[in-house]
Design a protein around this motif. Structure first.
Motif, PDB file in Angstrom:
ATOM      1  N   PRO A 171      -6.477  -3.500  11.391  1.00 43.71           N
ATOM      2  CA  PRO A 171      -6.548  -2.889  10.060  1.00 43.71           C
ATOM      3  C   PRO A 171      -5.598  -1.685   9.984  1.00 43.71           C
ATOM      4  N   TRP A 172      -4.593  -1.801   9.132  1.00 42.79           N
ATOM      5  CA  TRP A 172      -3.612  -0.722   9.007  1.00 42.79           C
ATOM      6  C   TRP A 172      -3.914   0.214   7.858  1.00 42.79           C
ATOM      7  N   ASP A 173      -4.281  -0.412   6.719  1.00 41.73           N
ATOM      8  CA  ASP A 173      -4.395   0.396   5.498  1.00 41.73           C
ATOM      9  C   ASP A 173      -5.674  -0.004   4.753  1.00 41.73           C
ATOM     10  N   ALA A 174      -6.590   0.957   4.627  1.00 42.00           N
ATOM     11  CA  ALA A 174      -7.905   0.655   4.040  1.00 42.00           C
ATOM     12  C   ALA A 174      -7.799   0.145   2.610  1.00 42.00           C
ATOM     13  N   SER A 175      -6.712   0.474   1.910  1.00 46.79           N
ATOM     14  CA  SER A 175      -6.664   0.167   0.482  1.00 46.79           C
ATOM     15  C   SER A 175      -6.008  -1.185   0.192  1.00 46.79           C
ATOM     16  N   LEU A 176      -5.540  -1.880   1.204  1.00 43.82           N
ATOM     17  CA  LEU A 176      -4.788  -3.120   0.952  1.00 43.82           C
ATOM     18  C   LEU A 176      -5.575  -4.353   1.400  1.00 43.82           C
ATOM     19  N   PRO A 177      -5.275  -5.509   0.794  1.00 43.59           N
ATOM     20  CA  PRO A 177      -5.895  -6.752   1.263  1.00 43.59           C
ATOM     21  C   PRO A 177      -5.540  -6.975   2.738  1.00 43.59           C
ATOM     22  N   ALA A 178      -6.496  -7.574   3.472  1.00 39.63           N
ATOM     23  CA  ALA A 178      -6.346  -7.755   4.934  1.00 39.63           C
ATOM     24  C   ALA A 178      -6.005  -6.426   5.610  1.00 39.63           C
ATOM     25  N   GLY A 185      -3.819  -4.425   5.111  1.00 42.53           N
ATOM     26  CA  GLY A 185      -2.385  -4.213   5.347  1.00 42.53           C
ATOM     27  C   GLY A 185      -1.831  -4.965   6.541  1.00 42.53           C
ATOM     28  N   PHE A 186      -2.651  -5.838   7.154  1.00 41.36           N
ATOM     29  CA  PHE A 186      -2.127  -6.611   8.295  1.00 41.36           C
ATOM     30  C   PHE A 186      -0.964  -7.488   7.833  1.00 41.36           C
ATOM     31  N   SER A 187      -1.119  -8.123   6.652  1.00 37.94           N
ATOM     32  CA  SER A 187      -0.039  -8.964   6.136  1.00 37.94           C
ATOM     33  C   SER A 187       0.281  -8.543   4.709  1.00 37.94           C
TER      34      SER A 187
END
Ligand code: BGC
Length: 508
Positions: A396-403, A405-407
């Motif tokens: 998990p890279w970014d809490a605000s993005l789908p997946a 922010g992984f993809s």
């Protein structure tokens, strides 16, 4: 080699970060991590403060075992990109002073490797079959060896012969008595060294040579991947000759190239043979990973491992998690213990291996749906062993993005749980977070030098000093007084001058 660097045995004290490429970062939106995604995230790794990254296999593969079934050792699987993507990633890493280690899988190939497909076609007694471990047709398998992934280690070919696979049937074992096999891997090492890699992680480094005659073990339930019992298919003396030849190749290149063995031996002293001065540079220290959260056991393990490595002049290595083991937050059953364990590991002399996501405090994912699971361990055990997918869930890279922010498209080859609070974006700049603990620890760690000396301490408290550091870890059930010195980092709160249970502190 990074341009700004002078050869210096960098690997002796390095922090090396394992990247399970498929689950790190997806650059093209197909839900699978790849080399472009990895390249884009390199600044994160620079900011974390790692010295090197180790990439799990990204070579052409039918992906029966997550890429540890290699069909072409000299090419990138389209799932992960192209050789040009690899070269670009390597150059970008070196520009950030991050070294790159790649995984070599010499115990077995994929059953889709051209050598194996031609061995099947060529038939019994052929030179092609001599590159693998075939045995004549018979009703019963040639011996009682078991696959580490479950079931027997032999599979029959259509003409009735048996072939050996210590892992999946899609991973036939090579015959290291065959000169083609030795020559091929020396050439593969050169291929990647010529491209500029800084080293190799050698998969199942204790497995390549088998005892002559392939004697039966004599009992079932022989081994998990990492066991202690002497076995006719592991840690045979003949394997060391291979590493002496490989060391000469590594030493013939400029820039301090290195190799680390994934090896398991019955004692620390037998393991130390892999890191003799004319063999490999490091071996993973799985005793530390396997040790329970107990002061006595950890101290005994640390002492035994340091002593064994010292006996051959090699550095020790330390590892808490990897892509084959349940994540240590879950193994220890507590994020607080995981934080304390990280400060213990990162204070020890030698090299430390981190596994992607441990710096975020990710737990093992225990509830993956059956139809999402891909590990052959799950399938070959009929679902009784959950296997290793739970530590391979995309980051998990970014809490605000789908997946998270992984993809770029929100796709993810394994479903992620609710990881918003653990995403890198949620931890960045938060002093009490896992991520900031690791960043600070990696920065401070560079200032510690020298061997470790134990200090007197209360029962179940580990207390040692090195130049520039005193590390105290409280594994007892009660708070203990904080030793004198100025606190530079702690894994948790230190109320009223005390060190609470399951807490570690670094002092100067
Ligand atoms: C790797 C595993 C792999 C096995 C077979 C291990 O040591 O770490 O992920 O399944 O080797 O190649």
């Amino acid at each position: 080699m990074p341009s700004s660097d002078v050869p210096s045995n960098w690997w002796r004290t390095a922090v090396i970060y394992e990247i399970y490429v498929r689950s790190f970062a997806d650059g093209n939106g197909d839900g699978e991590g790849d080399l472009i995604g990895l390249r884009e995230r390199l600044p994160y790794l620079r900011d974390l403060g790692v010295d090197a990254i180790w990439l799990t296999p990204f070579y052409r593969s039918p992906m029966v075992d997550g890429g540890y079934d290699v069909a072409d050792y000299r090419d990138v699987d389209p799932l992960f990109g192209t050789l040009a993507d690899f070269d670009a990633m390597l150059a970008a890493a070196h520009a950030l002073d991050i070294r790159v280690i790649v995984d070599i899988v010499p115990n077995h190939t994929s059953s889709q490797h051209p050598w194996f497909t031609s061995a099947l076609t060529a038939g019994p007694g052929s030179l092609e079959r001599d590159r693998y471990i075939f045995r004549p047709a018979s009703e019963e398998p040639p011996n009682d060896w078991e696959s580490i992934f479950g079931g027997r280690a032999w599979t029959r070919t259509p003409d009735g012969e048996w072939y050996l696979h210590l892992f999946d049937p899609g991973q036939p074992d090579l015959n290291w008595d065959n000169a083609d096999v030795r020559a091929e891997f020396e050439s593969v090492l050169r291929f990647w060294l010529d491209r500029g890699v800084d080293g190799f992680r050698i998969d199942v480094a204790h497995g390549m040579v088998k005892e002559a005659g392939l004697p039966s073990v004599g009992h079932p339930q022989q081994i998990g991947l990492l066991g202690r019992e002497p076995l006719p298919y592991f840690d045979q003396d003949g394997v060391h000759e291979i590493y002496r030849a490989w060391r000469k190749i590594l030493d013939s290149y400029p820039g301090d190239r290195m190799a680390v063995a994934e090896a398991w031996a019955s004692t620390p002293l037998r393991l130390a043979r892999y890191v003799a001065p004319d063999e490999l540079h490091q071996a993973f220290n799985f005793d530390f990973l396997a040790a329970p959260w107990s002061a006595a056991e950890l101290r005994a393990t640390i002492d035994a491992c340091v002593e064994a490595a010292d006996s051959v002049g090699a550095p020790t290595t330390w590892v808490l998690s990897n892509h084959d083991k349940a994540r240590h937050v879950t193994r220890f059953g507590s994020p607080g213990i995981a934080r304390a364990a990280a400060l213990l590991m990162l204070a020890l002399p030698g090299a430390a291996y981190l596994y992607q996501g441990e710096e975020l405090g990710l737990p093992e994912v225990l509830d993956l749906p059956a139809d999402a699971r891909q590990d052959p361990v799950w399938h070959r055990s009929g679902g009784t062993d959950p296997g290793r997918d739970g530590c391979r869930v995309p980051l998990p890279w970014d809490a605000s993005l789908p997946a998270y922010g992984f993809s770029t498209t929100g796709r993810s080859w394994l479903p992620q749980p609710d990881w918003a609070s653990l995403a890198a974006s949620s931890q960045q700049g938060v002093p009490s977070s896992f991520l900031e603990l690791y960043r600070t620890a990696l920065r401070l760690r560079r200032t510690f030098t020298g061997p470790l000396t134990w200090n007197d301490s209360p029962t179940d408290v580990l207390d040692f000093s090195r130049d520039g550091l005193r590390c105290v870890v409280n594994l007892s059930g009660a708070a203990v007084p904080l030793p004198t010195g100025s606190v530079v980092l702690a894994s948790g709160d230190l109320p009223d001058g005390t060190l609470p249970p399951d807490t570690a502190v670094w002092l100067r």
